[in-house]
Design a protein around this motif. Sequence first.
Motif, PDB file in Angstrom:
ATOM      1  N   PRO A 148       0.803  -1.226   0.000  1.00  0.00           N
ATOM      2  CA  PRO A 148       0.000   0.000   0.000  1.00  0.00           C
ATOM      3  C   PRO A 148       0.839   1.280   0.000  1.00  0.00           C
ATOM      4  N   ALA A 149       2.094   1.195   0.360  1.00  0.00           N
ATOM      5  CA  ALA A 149       2.952   2.384   0.397  1.00  0.00           C
ATOM      6  C   ALA A 149       3.518   2.730  -0.978  1.00  0.00           C
ATOM      7  N   THR A 150       3.249   1.911  -1.972  1.00  0.00           N
ATOM      8  CA  THR A 150       3.786   2.175  -3.317  1.00  0.00           C
ATOM      9  C   THR A 150       2.664   2.544  -4.281  1.00  0.00           C
ATOM     10  N   ASP A 151       3.044   3.049  -5.426  1.00  0.00           N
ATOM     11  CA  ASP A 151       2.061   3.399  -6.458  1.00  0.00           C
ATOM     12  C   ASP A 151       1.511   2.164  -7.161  1.00  0.00           C
ATOM     13  N   ASP A 152       2.216   1.040  -7.062  1.00  0.00           N
ATOM     14  CA  ASP A 152       1.795  -0.185  -7.731  1.00  0.00           C
ATOM     15  C   ASP A 152       0.934  -1.043  -6.798  1.00  0.00           C
ATOM     16  N   PHE A 153      -0.051  -0.424  -6.146  1.00  0.00           N
ATOM     17  CA  PHE A 153      -0.956  -1.125  -5.237  1.00  0.00           C
ATOM     18  C   PHE A 153      -2.360  -1.053  -5.819  1.00  0.00           C
ATOM     19  N   TRP A 154      -3.069  -2.192  -5.811  1.00  0.00           N
ATOM     20  CA  TRP A 154      -4.402  -2.234  -6.386  1.00  0.00           C
ATOM     21  C   TRP A 154      -5.212  -3.351  -5.750  1.00  0.00           C
ATOM     22  N   PHE A 155      -6.499  -3.372  -6.081  1.00  0.00           N
ATOM     23  CA  PHE A 155      -7.399  -4.422  -5.629  1.00  0.00           C
ATOM     24  C   PHE A 155      -7.834  -5.232  -6.840  1.00  0.00           C
ATOM     25  N   CYS A 156      -8.138  -6.499  -6.630  1.00  0.00           N
ATOM     26  CA  CYS A 156      -8.491  -7.409  -7.714  1.00  0.00           C
ATOM     27  C   CYS A 156      -9.638  -6.850  -8.568  1.00  0.00           C
ATOM     28  N   GLY A 157     -10.784  -6.598  -7.981  1.00  0.00           N
ATOM     29  CA  GLY A 157     -11.885  -5.974  -8.709  1.00  0.00           C
ATOM     30  C   GLY A 157     -12.783  -6.901  -9.506  1.00  0.00           C
ATOM     31  N   LEU A 158     -12.494  -8.189  -9.547  1.00  0.00           N
ATOM     32  CA  LEU A 158     -13.370  -9.124 -10.278  1.00  0.00           C
ATOM     33  C   LEU A 158     -14.663  -9.319  -9.481  1.00  0.00           C
ATOM     34  N   GLY A 159     -15.623 -10.016 -10.056  1.00  0.00           N
ATOM     35  CA  GLY A 159     -16.890 -10.257  -9.372  1.00  0.00           C
ATOM     36  C   GLY A 159     -16.713 -11.146  -8.150  1.00  0.00           C
ATOM     37  N   VAL A 160     -17.440 -10.824  -7.071  1.00  0.00           N
ATOM     38  CA  VAL A 160     -17.305 -11.572  -5.814  1.00  0.00           C
ATOM     39  C   VAL A 160     -18.145 -12.839  -5.813  1.00  0.00           C
ATOM     40  N   LYS A 161     -17.716 -13.786  -4.988  1.00  0.00           N
ATOM     41  CA  LYS A 161     -18.495 -15.007  -4.755  1.00  0.00           C
ATOM     42  C   LYS A 161     -19.608 -14.626  -3.775  1.00  0.00           C
ATOM     43  N   THR A 162     -20.787 -15.133  -3.944  1.00  0.00           N
ATOM     44  CA  THR A 162     -21.950 -14.774  -3.135  1.00  0.00           C
ATOM     45  C   THR A 162     -21.650 -14.907  -1.636  1.00  0.00           C
ATOM     46  N   GLY A 163     -21.883 -13.839  -0.910  1.00  0.00           N
ATOM     47  CA  GLY A 163     -21.692 -13.836   0.538  1.00  0.00           C
ATOM     48  C   GLY A 163     -20.255 -13.647   0.990  1.00  0.00           C
ATOM     49  N   LYS A 164     -19.336 -13.437   0.080  1.00  0.00           N
ATOM     50  CA  LYS A 164     -17.924 -13.270   0.427  1.00  0.00           C
ATOM     51  C   LYS A 164     -17.413 -11.943  -0.136  1.00  0.00           C
ATOM     52  N   PRO A 165     -16.308 -11.410   0.422  1.00  0.00           N
ATOM     53  CA  PRO A 165     -15.765 -10.151  -0.082  1.00  0.00           C
ATOM     54  C   PRO A 165     -14.794 -10.320  -1.242  1.00  0.00           C
ATOM     55  N   TYR A 166     -14.501 -11.572  -1.624  1.00  0.00           N
ATOM     56  CA  TYR A 166     -13.493 -11.836  -2.649  1.00  0.00           C
ATOM     57  C   TYR A 166     -14.067 -12.650  -3.818  1.00  0.00           C
ATOM     58  N   CYS A 167     -13.305 -12.665  -4.904  1.00  0.00           N
ATOM     59  CA  CYS A 167     -13.671 -13.505  -6.042  1.00  0.00           C
ATOM     60  C   CYS A 167     -13.403 -14.969  -5.679  1.00  0.00           C
ATOM     61  N   GLU A 168     -13.793 -15.885  -6.543  1.00  0.00           N
ATOM     62  CA  GLU A 168     -13.664 -17.320  -6.251  1.00  0.00           C
ATOM     63  C   GLU A 168     -12.227 -17.727  -5.955  1.00  0.00           C
ATOM     64  N   ALA A 169     -11.265 -17.224  -6.729  1.00  0.00           N
ATOM     65  CA  ALA A 169      -9.860 -17.606  -6.525  1.00  0.00           C
ATOM     66  C   ALA A 169      -9.346 -17.114  -5.181  1.00  0.00           C
ATOM     67  N   HIS A 170      -9.663 -15.881  -4.829  1.00  0.00           N
ATOM     68  CA  HIS A 170      -9.167 -15.336  -3.564  1.00  0.00           C
ATOM     69  C   HIS A 170      -9.899 -15.924  -2.359  1.00  0.00           C
ATOM     70  N   VAL A 171     -11.151 -16.343  -2.542  1.00  0.00           N
ATOM     71  CA  VAL A 171     -11.865 -17.038  -1.468  1.00  0.00           C
ATOM     72  C   VAL A 171     -11.146 -18.342  -1.152  1.00  0.00           C
ATOM     73  N   GLY A 172     -10.629 -19.015  -2.177  1.00  0.00           N
ATOM     74  CA  GLY A 172      -9.908 -20.271  -1.971  1.00  0.00           C
ATOM     75  C   GLY A 172      -8.645 -20.101  -1.144  1.00  0.00           C
ATOM     76  N   VAL A 173      -8.063 -18.927  -1.180  1.00  0.00           N
ATOM     77  CA  VAL A 173      -6.854 -18.658  -0.397  1.00  0.00           C
ATOM     78  C   VAL A 173      -7.223 -18.125   0.985  1.00  0.00           C
ATOM     79  N   ALA A 174      -8.205 -17.234   1.040  1.00  0.00           N
ATOM     80  CA  ALA A 174      -8.553 -16.567   2.294  1.00  0.00           C
ATOM     81  C   ALA A 174      -9.320 -17.462   3.261  1.00  0.00           C
ATOM     82  N   PHE A 175     -10.256 -18.257   2.758  1.00  0.00           N
ATOM     83  CA  PHE A 175     -11.105 -19.069   3.605  1.00  0.00           C
ATOM     84  C   PHE A 175     -10.770 -20.535   3.403  1.00  0.00           C
TER      85      PHE A 175
END
Length: 186
Positions: A148-175
């Motif tokens: 977050p301290a650099t200019d090359d910081f971003w969020f995924c932005g793809l569609g979220v999985k129902t009931g979760k804050p992340y997309c399907e791929a990131h849900v697999g890592v986070a949960f």
Amino acid sequence: MSWTDERVEVLKKMWGEGQSASVIAKELGGVTRNAVIGKVHRLGLSNRVTSTTAKPAAKDKSKVEVKAKPAALSTEPPKPVAAAETVRITPPAVRKIIPAGQPLPPQPSANEISPEALAKVSEIEKTAKRISLMELTEKTCKWPVGDPATDDFWFCGLGVKTGKPYCEAHVGVAFQPMSSRRDRRR
């Protein structure tokens, strides 16, 4: 209510004696505890040193104050706590705030996450929308990428999985399933 010289002197005297802002407010009358605190800060009196040898101010005998004995000064041994009541608290020294621009501490190793999930994440991040914080909605993946301290910081932005804050791929890592987290700890 205005702060007259007499009221300020009473405030300084009582503050120096170690009186609380509430007690001072009651003594002055027509002023709130917060007003006393604000005036103390404006006067630069906020850094008082409490002393156990300081004598309390003379009190009106008609008023009786009952003060609870602080737990730290109690002579009674602490009561045992049942195992079910035990609470784990992370000491403040463990929770460290890292200033912007400083390198981040080592992140969990890649072997803690399944290789399939990592491969899926790396593929998804190639096609991610790379949106900023201001572009996030409830329908966009909020997975942060980069420092977050650099200019090359971003969020995924793809569609979220129902009931979760992340997309399907990131849900697999986070949960991750409970059993795999439990097995890693052993």
